[in-house]
Write an enzyme that holds these catalytic residues in place. Structure first.
Site, PDB file in Angstrom:
ATOM      1  N   ARG A  56       0.851  -1.200   0.000  1.00 29.51           N
ATOM      2  CA  ARG A  56       0.000   0.000   0.000  1.00 29.51           C
ATOM      3  C   ARG A  56       0.882   1.244   0.000  1.00 29.51           C
ATOM      4  O   ARG A  56       0.587   2.237  -0.651  1.00 29.51           O
ATOM      5  CB  ARG A  56      -0.949   0.006   1.214  1.00 29.51           C
ATOM      6  CG  ARG A  56      -1.654   1.351   1.390  1.00 29.51           C
ATOM      7  CD  ARG A  56      -2.975   1.291   2.146  1.00 29.51           C
ATOM      8  NE  ARG A  56      -2.926   0.512   3.372  1.00 29.51           N
ATOM      9  CZ  ARG A  56      -2.295   0.892   4.494  1.00 29.51           C
ATOM     10  NH1 ARG A  56      -1.645   2.034   4.552  1.00 29.51           N
ATOM     11  NH2 ARG A  56      -2.306   0.118   5.551  1.00 29.51           N
ATOM     12  N   TYR A 108     -16.270  15.786 -17.748  1.00 30.57           N
ATOM     13  CA  TYR A 108     -16.507  14.342 -17.780  1.00 30.57           C
ATOM     14  C   TYR A 108     -17.640  14.022 -16.787  1.00 30.57           C
ATOM     15  O   TYR A 108     -17.661  14.566 -15.676  1.00 30.57           O
ATOM     16  CB  TYR A 108     -15.208  13.632 -17.381  1.00 30.57           C
ATOM     17  CG  TYR A 108     -15.344  12.145 -17.287  1.00 30.57           C
ATOM     18  CD1 TYR A 108     -15.547  11.379 -18.429  1.00 30.57           C
ATOM     19  CD2 TYR A 108     -15.288  11.496 -16.061  1.00 30.57           C
ATOM     20  CE1 TYR A 108     -15.690  10.001 -18.340  1.00 30.57           C
ATOM     21  CE2 TYR A 108     -15.422  10.125 -15.968  1.00 30.57           C
ATOM     22  CZ  TYR A 108     -15.627   9.382 -17.112  1.00 30.57           C
ATOM     23  OH  TYR A 108     -15.775   8.030 -17.017  1.00 30.57           O
ATOM     24  N   ASP A 183      -7.395  17.976 -15.857  1.00 29.69           N
ATOM     25  CA  ASP A 183      -7.672  16.612 -16.313  1.00 29.69           C
ATOM     26  C   ASP A 183      -7.243  16.579 -17.784  1.00 29.69           C
ATOM     27  O   ASP A 183      -7.923  17.108 -18.643  1.00 29.69           O
ATOM     28  CB  ASP A 183      -9.161  16.304 -16.163  1.00 29.69           C
ATOM     29  CG  ASP A 183      -9.530  14.915 -16.689  1.00 29.69           C
ATOM     30  OD1 ASP A 183      -8.715  14.309 -17.424  1.00 29.69           O
ATOM     31  OD2 ASP A 183     -10.634  14.444 -16.378  1.00 29.69           O
ATOM     32  N   LYS A 208      -7.480   5.246 -20.464  1.00 27.02           N
ATOM     33  CA  LYS A 208      -7.666   5.725 -21.830  1.00 27.02           C
ATOM     34  C   LYS A 208      -6.359   5.615 -22.631  1.00 27.02           C
ATOM     35  O   LYS A 208      -5.824   4.536 -22.755  1.00 27.02           O
ATOM     36  CB  LYS A 208      -8.206   7.163 -21.790  1.00 27.02           C
ATOM     37  CG  LYS A 208      -9.352   7.368 -20.797  1.00 27.02           C
ATOM     38  CD  LYS A 208     -10.641   6.670 -21.207  1.00 27.02           C
ATOM     39  CE  LYS A 208     -11.667   6.619 -20.078  1.00 27.02           C
ATOM     40  NZ  LYS A 208     -12.075   7.917 -19.543  1.00 27.02           N
TER      41      LYS A 208
HETATM   42  C1  LIG Z   1     -12.497   8.244 -18.254  1.00 31.94           C
HETATM   43  C2  LIG Z   1     -12.261   9.599 -17.758  1.00 31.94           C
HETATM   44  C3  LIG Z   1     -12.141   9.861 -16.394  1.00 31.94           C
HETATM   45  C4  LIG Z   1     -12.326   8.788 -15.348  1.00 31.94           C
HETATM   46  O1  LIG Z   1     -11.389   7.783 -15.432  1.00 31.94           O
HETATM   47  P1  LIG Z   1     -11.676   6.270 -14.969  1.00 31.94           P
HETATM   48  O2  LIG Z   1     -10.375   5.612 -15.201  1.00 31.94           O
HETATM   49  O3  LIG Z   1     -12.792   5.766 -15.808  1.00 31.94           O
HETATM   50  O4  LIG Z   1     -12.063   6.338 -13.536  1.00 31.94           O
HETATM   51  C5  LIG Z   1     -11.879  11.160 -16.007  1.00 31.94           C
HETATM   52  N1  LIG Z   1     -11.750  12.155 -16.904  1.00 31.94           N
HETATM   53  C6  LIG Z   1     -11.857  11.935 -18.225  1.00 31.94           C
HETATM   54  C7  LIG Z   1     -11.699  13.070 -19.166  1.00 31.94           C
HETATM   55  C8  LIG Z   1     -12.119  10.662 -18.698  1.00 31.94           C
HETATM   56  O5  LIG Z   1     -12.261  10.465 -19.991  1.00 31.94           O
END
Ligand SMILES: *Cc1c(COP(=O)(O)O)cnc(C)c1O
Length: 400
Positions: A56, A108, A183, A208
């Site tokens: 952890r 998002y 983000d 992604k």
């Molecule tokens: C998919 C996504 C998230 C969240 O990510 P997860 O791995 O699905 O929790 C946050 N911001 C954007 C722009 C995303 O496309």
């Protein structure tokens, strides 16, 4: 920024070059080993003597991917956690009751859901503003209360651009203790490095582009300053949100091909956007010269990426198009090697209440395309077929 993470080579090279110093492996394994262990033996009775003690708190496979990604992001330090939403959750723990967050209004869906929860349960005020207008952010800045300014650029799914550089500058002038958080999932570190524009924290859904194959979930947090990084590490260790060894290994493997995937996905996306625009459809994509924010996006990134959206003017028509596609899989998410199609208002953004969607001018008929690495003629042919079957009259000549 720490000299340790200075890049020596072009980004495409750094992506595949794993510094063998990062993990001291007795057998010189060419692939970083998966340390699938929860605990590590210590030498001394007081529990000291080992670099790691409990996964952890730290694990060598996780360390390897973190130091690699820090270099890619030009971060002082980077961390990997279980999902993209976990990354945001960890960051949100830096906000105390009574403090405020300024965030976009085209976020998002999951980000919107978590921010709403925090505003309801933690006594934190969240202002959703149009971050593509610097003035809208400025008018909400409070030197005492503002703690986070949360940006996405391009936004999703309307693909609008926020002037990250100018916003970061204004925020830091007015609110020296506020953190600018970006983000950057949509661009990936291959196309945009926001820490260089003054962001304090850049995070990604590693699910992604960074991993690229939709075979794992991960989140990535990169910090510009050591002091912020320490706070983030504290929360990750305290809450136990660090990424497990196997997923860390998969993520490291995925990152190596980020450059080649992104180049191909982007060049396909440019062709798809041109095709849709030629059909007279309203296309949202910063790679089109007709896009009002084309120049602004160019000043922030080295490419338009591979996510675009378009409007048809009719929800039922959009549904027929989405269902008529064969190569384009109906799926939420993006960043995978195969192409995806979706209707954000019915899928990824369905958790945003319909009134709020209306208020934020999110068109219900919007179709989002996440372009993969297939042959562009096949992708365009399949879209043309779906459009034609749905009743859109096609313009121009199509290669069969
Ligand atoms: C998919 C996504 C998230 C969240 O990510 P997860 O791995 O699905 O929790 C946050 N911001 C954007 C722009 C995303 O496309």
């Amino acid at each position: 920024m720490g000299d340790t993470n200075a890049r020596k080579y072009h980004l495409a090279t750094e992506l595949v070059y794993i510094d063998s110093e990062a993990v001291k492996d007795n057998y010189n394994a060419a692939s970083v080993p998966i340390y699938q262990t929860a605990t590590f033996k210590q030498q001394n009775a007081d529990g000291s003597g080992g670099e790691y003690d409990y996964s952890r708190s730290g694990n060598p496979t996780r360390t390897a991917v973190e130091s690699h990604i820090a270099k890619i992001m030009r971060a002082e330090r980077a961390f990997v956690v279980s999902t993209g939403m976990t990354a945001l959750d960890v960051i949100l723990r830096l906000v105390k009751t009574g403090q405020e967050i300024i965030a976009g209004d085209d976020l998002y869906g999951g980000t919107n859901r978590l921010l709403t929860y925090v505003s309801q349960y933690s006594g934190v005020k969240v202002h959703n503003v149009d971050t593509t207008e610097v003035a809208r952010v400025e008018e909400r800045l409070d030197p005492v209360k503002t703690r986070l300014v949360l940006l996405e650029s391009p936004t999703n799914p309307l693909i609008k651009i926020a002037d990250i550089r100018t916003i970061a500058d204004r925020v830091h002038k007015v609110c020296p203790s506020a953190l600018v958080v970006v983000d950057n999932t949509m661009m990936s570190p291959y196309l945009q490095n926001t820490l260089e524009y003054g962001a304090d924290i850049e995070y990604h859904s590693g699910t992604k582009y960074l991993s690229g194959h939709h075979d794992l979930m991960a989140g990535v947090i990169g910090c510009r300053a050591a002091q912020v990084a320490e706070q983030i590490y504290f929360v990750i260790n305290a809450s136990g949100s660090g990424l497990g060894p196997f997923d860390s290994w998969l993520l490291l493997r995925g990152v190596k091909t980020l450059g080649i995937r992104m180049e191909k996905q982007q060049s396909n996306a440019i062709l798809v956007a041109d095709f849709l625009e030629a059909q007279g459809l309203k296309v949202h994509y910063p790679g089109l010269k007709s896009n009002a924010q084309y120049e602004l996006h160019r000043s922030l990134s080295s490419g338009p990426g591979a996510v675009l959206s378009f409007e048809t003017g009719d929800v039922a028509l959009s549904e027929r198009i989405v269902e008529g596609a064969r190569l384009w899989g109906i799926s939420v998410s993006f960043g995978c090697v195969n192409s995806l199609i979706s209707m954000p208002c019915k899928m990824s953004h369905a958790s945003i209440p319909v009134e709020v969607r209306k208020q934020r001018r999110l068109p219900e008929d919007l179709i989002r395309l996440c372009v993969g690495i297939e042959h562009p003629d096949d992708l365009i042919g399949d879209l043309a077929n779906a459009l034609g079957k749905a009743g859109v009259e096609l313009k121009g000549e199509l290669r069969k």
